[in-house]
Enzyme design. Structure first.
Site, PDB file in Angstrom:
ATOM      1  N   GLU A 113     -20.600  21.514 -23.791  1.00  0.00           N
ATOM      2  CA  GLU A 113     -19.617  20.480 -24.149  1.00  0.00           C
ATOM      3  C   GLU A 113     -18.214  21.070 -24.054  1.00  0.00           C
ATOM      4  O   GLU A 113     -18.046  22.277 -24.156  1.00  0.00           O
ATOM      5  CB  GLU A 113     -19.820  20.047 -25.612  1.00  0.00           C
ATOM      6  CG  GLU A 113     -21.214  19.570 -25.924  1.00  0.00           C
ATOM      7  CD  GLU A 113     -21.480  19.511 -27.434  1.00  0.00           C
ATOM      8  OE1 GLU A 113     -20.528  19.653 -28.231  1.00  0.00           O
ATOM      9  OE2 GLU A 113     -22.650  19.334 -27.795  1.00  0.00           O
ATOM     10  N   LYS A 115     -14.741  22.327 -25.449  1.00  0.00           N
ATOM     11  CA  LYS A 115     -14.278  22.794 -26.757  1.00  0.00           C
ATOM     12  C   LYS A 115     -12.898  22.190 -26.971  1.00  0.00           C
ATOM     13  O   LYS A 115     -11.905  22.678 -26.444  1.00  0.00           O
ATOM     14  CB  LYS A 115     -14.235  24.319 -26.809  1.00  0.00           C
ATOM     15  CG  LYS A 115     -13.875  24.831 -28.183  1.00  0.00           C
ATOM     16  CD  LYS A 115     -14.037  26.322 -28.288  1.00  0.00           C
ATOM     17  CE  LYS A 115     -13.808  26.841 -29.695  1.00  0.00           C
ATOM     18  NZ  LYS A 115     -12.594  26.351 -30.329  1.00  0.00           N
ATOM     19  N   ASP A 117      -9.390  21.084 -28.252  1.00  0.00           N
ATOM     20  CA  ASP A 117      -8.358  21.835 -28.950  1.00  0.00           C
ATOM     21  C   ASP A 117      -7.687  20.926 -29.980  1.00  0.00           C
ATOM     22  O   ASP A 117      -6.546  20.512 -29.838  1.00  0.00           O
ATOM     23  CB  ASP A 117      -7.332  22.351 -27.933  1.00  0.00           C
ATOM     24  CG  ASP A 117      -6.458  23.431 -28.519  1.00  0.00           C
ATOM     25  OD1 ASP A 117      -6.769  23.906 -29.632  1.00  0.00           O
ATOM     26  OD2 ASP A 117      -5.458  23.790 -27.885  1.00  0.00           O
ATOM     27  N   TYR A 229     -19.319  15.451 -31.933  1.00  0.00           N
ATOM     28  CA  TYR A 229     -20.195  16.313 -31.146  1.00  0.00           C
ATOM     29  C   TYR A 229     -21.421  16.836 -31.875  1.00  0.00           C
ATOM     30  O   TYR A 229     -22.208  17.549 -31.277  1.00  0.00           O
ATOM     31  CB  TYR A 229     -19.413  17.481 -30.536  1.00  0.00           C
ATOM     32  CG  TYR A 229     -18.512  18.231 -31.498  1.00  0.00           C
ATOM     33  CD1 TYR A 229     -17.135  18.118 -31.408  1.00  0.00           C
ATOM     34  CD2 TYR A 229     -19.045  19.043 -32.495  1.00  0.00           C
ATOM     35  CE1 TYR A 229     -16.299  18.792 -32.271  1.00  0.00           C
ATOM     36  CE2 TYR A 229     -18.218  19.725 -33.365  1.00  0.00           C
ATOM     37  CZ  TYR A 229     -16.844  19.596 -33.251  1.00  0.00           C
ATOM     38  OH  TYR A 229     -16.020  20.264 -34.108  1.00  0.00           O
ATOM     39  N   LYS A 315     -14.439  30.865 -23.985  1.00  0.00           N
ATOM     40  CA  LYS A 315     -12.996  30.575 -24.033  1.00  0.00           C
ATOM     41  C   LYS A 315     -12.365  30.783 -22.664  1.00  0.00           C
ATOM     42  O   LYS A 315     -12.619  31.795 -22.010  1.00  0.00           O
ATOM     43  CB  LYS A 315     -12.320  31.521 -25.031  1.00  0.00           C
ATOM     44  CG  LYS A 315     -12.685  31.230 -26.467  1.00  0.00           C
ATOM     45  CD  LYS A 315     -11.749  30.176 -27.037  1.00  0.00           C
ATOM     46  CE  LYS A 315     -11.693  30.249 -28.535  1.00  0.00           C
ATOM     47  NZ  LYS A 315     -10.405  30.479 -29.091  1.00  0.00           N
ATOM     48  N   CYS A 409      29.043  24.709  -9.055  1.00  0.00           N
ATOM     49  CA  CYS A 409      27.829  25.161  -8.378  1.00  0.00           C
ATOM     50  C   CYS A 409      27.777  26.692  -8.402  1.00  0.00           C
ATOM     51  O   CYS A 409      28.757  27.347  -8.027  1.00  0.00           O
ATOM     52  CB  CYS A 409      27.822  24.662  -6.938  1.00  0.00           C
ATOM     53  SG  CYS A 409      26.495  25.387  -5.960  1.00  0.00           S
ATOM     54  N   CYS A 412      28.313  27.879  -4.418  1.00  0.00           N
ATOM     55  CA  CYS A 412      29.541  27.649  -3.641  1.00  0.00           C
ATOM     56  C   CYS A 412      30.745  27.328  -4.521  1.00  0.00           C
ATOM     57  O   CYS A 412      31.831  27.090  -4.007  1.00  0.00           O
ATOM     58  CB  CYS A 412      29.317  26.548  -2.615  1.00  0.00           C
ATOM     59  SG  CYS A 412      29.182  24.912  -3.349  1.00  0.00           S
ATOM     60  N   CYS A 427      25.372  19.577  -7.119  1.00  0.00           N
ATOM     61  CA  CYS A 427      26.477  20.232  -6.432  1.00  0.00           C
ATOM     62  C   CYS A 427      27.064  19.182  -5.490  1.00  0.00           C
ATOM     63  O   CYS A 427      26.322  18.508  -4.776  1.00  0.00           O
ATOM     64  CB  CYS A 427      25.951  21.430  -5.637  1.00  0.00           C
ATOM     65  SG  CYS A 427      27.092  22.007  -4.372  1.00  0.00           S
ATOM     66  N   CYS A 432      27.340  23.162   1.040  1.00  0.00           N
ATOM     67  CA  CYS A 432      26.941  24.298   0.192  1.00  0.00           C
ATOM     68  C   CYS A 432      25.883  25.115   0.936  1.00  0.00           C
ATOM     69  O   CYS A 432      24.869  24.566   1.387  1.00  0.00           O
ATOM     70  CB  CYS A 432      26.376  23.778  -1.124  1.00  0.00           C
ATOM     71  SG  CYS A 432      25.603  25.057  -2.139  1.00  0.00           S
TER      72      CYS A 432
END
Ligand code: IVH
Length: 670
Positions: A113, A115, A117, A229, A315, A409, A412, A427, A432
């Site tokens: 199954e 796991k 979190d 579960y 894990k 920028c 440039c 920019c 550029c």
């Protein structure tokens, strides 16, 4: 480490400090995964050196999340935890360990199954009615959160949910997990931001805080989900296998996920573990749980500490880590967009060393209040570029530096502008050097003009050696120029020149989509070409004429007309024309019909292709794009943070592709 006693002491001190921060201050400075890694290392050292074990070691204590404010309830049976395996070798070792405890002829089967979190919830039903919802607490005593559990829509208040379902036993205690679906956690954060409140960084902690609210209206306002579960306790008849229990719980109307697999063959199971794709799930998991299917065998194996021997958590490598944000650099994109990039103290994260991460945009930096010098949580999922989740406020010293968007920028030094309704800063200089380089890189890329043999490095080298100044110069490249460059051998140059010649004859929509006009991806390019037929016609069209094209709005029309009015761009078109690049529609577009008859649905963020690029790619090969999944869908192309479309595809058994899968399909079809 040469001195295990010293390391054990160091680990204990660290773990105690983290416990205090987590449980008392509610302000952890490392991720759960990093915490688990410390505990795991300590446990391993204690296993190897039993003489170092002390009664006050953190491994001897069950972490407690009991809150002072809520009523306490005693659990009918200990709410157990799970032993961990970090890799497949440890799963094998577990199998061998339990094998030695069982009679040699015992045949094992397994249920695997996800796991989840989230956090454990223990639900008690008496005569089919939910009477109690409790947190795990210290494993014996938990918090009564029934008032909040009742607000979680997926948890049935009465079973069976469907009157035709099985009759529940007089008393049934079920264990599950409360969490936020990925999309719901994003929604919670959107609301936070709208209200001017800080974003939540960690979904699990937020779910925990939400479930332990005294005021259930707060819980009700947040979209928590639950999945069950296992059956923890029952008075009356219940199934005697895990597989049977899950089916029974499903029949009673409890929420269960589809990602549950049954194995009789251990090696098949290992295969499944090794190849599991966590990123496509709509919820966060940190591993998979392996459970011995037969309850009798599971019970016979017993419990060690607080971990049943008959179950194991496999894990995944950590996807999150904490590190220091050293600096923020603005990267200039081909449209001039300035993207903030985090420069990080290098940190090892699921198999690679991460030194840079995305910060998305400057608004998000301000919303998350990320500062230079902060300890930050960095996350990496799938093939996605690592990104900064947020700062660890508890580690602030006060010396951190607030990040402001650049006013010029960085390449440039031209002024920076922000357009109405956009989060990005741009920019303003079309010439550029960085924008030019990025534009050329895009122009030659596979999803644009597809000039094979010229990548990012090649383009940079050609610019550096003054062999090109724009896209059109590529078509004037000579073998001698190229052969003089490092890394350009004869065969490579030959292939590259052939590819350049071939690129002159790409369909017009492809050329148009390759020019880097903001907002003009493959789909818009096709619309424009279908309407105007030649590049010259598009170039002289007024914004009003452009707006007449179905699918084009006033802003985009303005952008396109603006682009063609730039002298630099006009010159580029003239040069492309002179180089012999095709400027008219080809009678037989699309490019290829290798995907003819196939319908695709796109969902989530793909690792490299933008959504409109994926669309063009599919459409230019004769495939169709649809916005919703149905039985008629041929393939669902799935990227990161895919949502309900993926679930729907799984339900309908529609084949699922990731980006490499899509590219392979086109390749194979060609
Ligand atoms: S079974 C005795 N199954 O993982 C059986 N736990 O470290 C113990 N968890 O706190 C639990 N998904 O909250 C089991 N499919 C799953 C699970 C699961 C998540 C959590 C559970 C527990 C932790 C164990």
């Amino acid at each position: 480490m040469s001195n295990p006693a010293a390391r054990v002491n160091e680990l204990r001190t660290q773990i105690r400090d983290h416990n205090y921060r987590y449980y008392v201050l509610s302000d952890p400075i490392i991720t759960d995964i990093e915490y688990d890694a410390l505990m795991h290392e300590l446990q391993a050292l204690e296993d190897a050196h039993p003489e170092l074990i002390t009664p006050d070691s953190p491994t001897k204590r069950i972490g407690s999340d009991v809150s002072d404010d809520l009523a306490k309830v005693e659990h009918p049976a200990p709410v157990l935890s799970l032993g961990n395996a970090q890799d497949l070798e440890e799963v094998r070792a577990w199998r061998e360990r339990i094998g030695r405890l069982l009679t040699p002829d015992t045949v094992l089967d397994y249920v695997v199954e996800p796991k989840f979190d989230g956090l454990t919830i223990v639900l008690t039903y008496v005569d089919g009615v939910l009477v109690l919802g409790a947190t795990r607490g210290n494993g014996q005593v938990g918090d009564d959160v029934t008032h909040n559990v009742r607000t979680i829509r997926s948890i049935p208040l009465r079973i069976p949910v469907n009157p035709d379902g099985p009759q529940p036993p007089p008393r049934l205690v079920v264990r599950g997990e409360v969490l936020f679906l990925k999309k719901d956690f994003e929604a919670v954060n959107r609301v936070q931001v709208e209200q001017g409140l800080p974003r939540y960084v960690n979904a699990r902690n937020t779910a925990s805080g939400t479930l332990k609210q005294k005021d259930s209206r707060v819980t009700a306002s947040r979209p928590l989900t639950a999945f069950v579960y296992s059956i923890m306790d029952a008075v009356g008849q219940v199934p005697d296998t895990q597989q049977g229990s899950l089916a029974y719980l499903r029949d009673l109307g409890f929420p269960l996920v589809d990602e549950i697999r049954y194995f009789t063959d251990f090696e098949d199971m290992l295969d499944y573990l090794a190849n599991f794709d966590r990123d496509s799930l709509p919820y966060e998991i940190d591993g998979l749980v392996i459970k011995i299917n037969a309850n009798a065998v599971y019970r016979e194996l017993g419990v060690v500490g607080r971990d049943p021997r008959g179950a194991l958590a496999y894990k995944f490598p950590s996807q999150e880590a904490t590190t220091t944000l050293l600096d923020v650099q603005a990267n200039v994109g081909r449209t001039g967009v300035l993207t903030p990039t985090a420069i990080l103290e290098p940190v090892f994260l699921s198999g690679v060393t991460v030194k840079q991460a995305s910060l998305h945009n400057y608004d998000l930096i301000a919303e998350k209040d990320i500062r230079i010098g902060d300890r930050v949580i960095v996350k990496r999922s799938g093939d996605v570029i690592p990104y900064v989740v947020g700062p660890v406020m508890g580690s602030r010293t006060g010396d951190e530096i607030i990040i402001t968007p650049p006013s010029r920028c960085p390449v440039c030094d031209s002024p920076v502008e922000r357009l109405e309704g956009e989060v990005a800063y741009y920019c303003t200089n079309p010439a550029c050097p960085e924008r030019i380089a990025r534009n050329i890189e895009f122009f030659v890329s596979r999803s644009a003009m597809d000039i094979v043999g010229l990548g990012e490095q090649g383009v940079r080298l050609l610019l550096e050696k003054d062999l090109i100044t724009d896209e059109a110069d590529i078509f004037a490249l000579q073998a001698d120029d190229l052969l003089a460059l490092e890394g350009f051998a004869e065969k490579k140059v030959e292939n590259l020149l052939a590819s350049i010649v071939a690129a002159k004859d790409r369909p017009l929509a492809r050329l148009l989509g390759s020019l880097g006009i903001r907002g003009v991806g493959g789909t818009i390019a096709v619309l424009l070409v279908n309407h105007f037929h030649t590049l010259d016609a598009i170039a002289v069209a007024t914004p009003e004429e452009l707006e007449a094209v179905e699918g084009l709005g006033p802003i985009l029309a303005e952008t396109i007309a603006g682009w063609f009015s730039e002298p630099r761009n006009q010159q580029l078109i003239t040069k492309l024309k002179a180089a012999g690049v095709r400027m008219e529609e080809k009678p037989e577009e699309p490019i290829a019909d290798t995907l003819a008859g196939l319908t695709f649905v796109l969902t989530g963020t793909l690792p490299t292709l933008k959504r409109d690029e994926a669309k063009t790619l599919i459409e230019s090969h004769g495939g169709k794009i649809s916005s919703s999944v149905s039985k008629k869908t041929s393939y669902v192309v799935v990227g990161d943070a895919a949502g309900s479309k993926l679930t729907k595809a799984q339900q309908l058994n529609i084949p699922i592709l990731d980006e490499p899968g899509l590219l392979a399909l086109i390749e194979v079809a060609q």
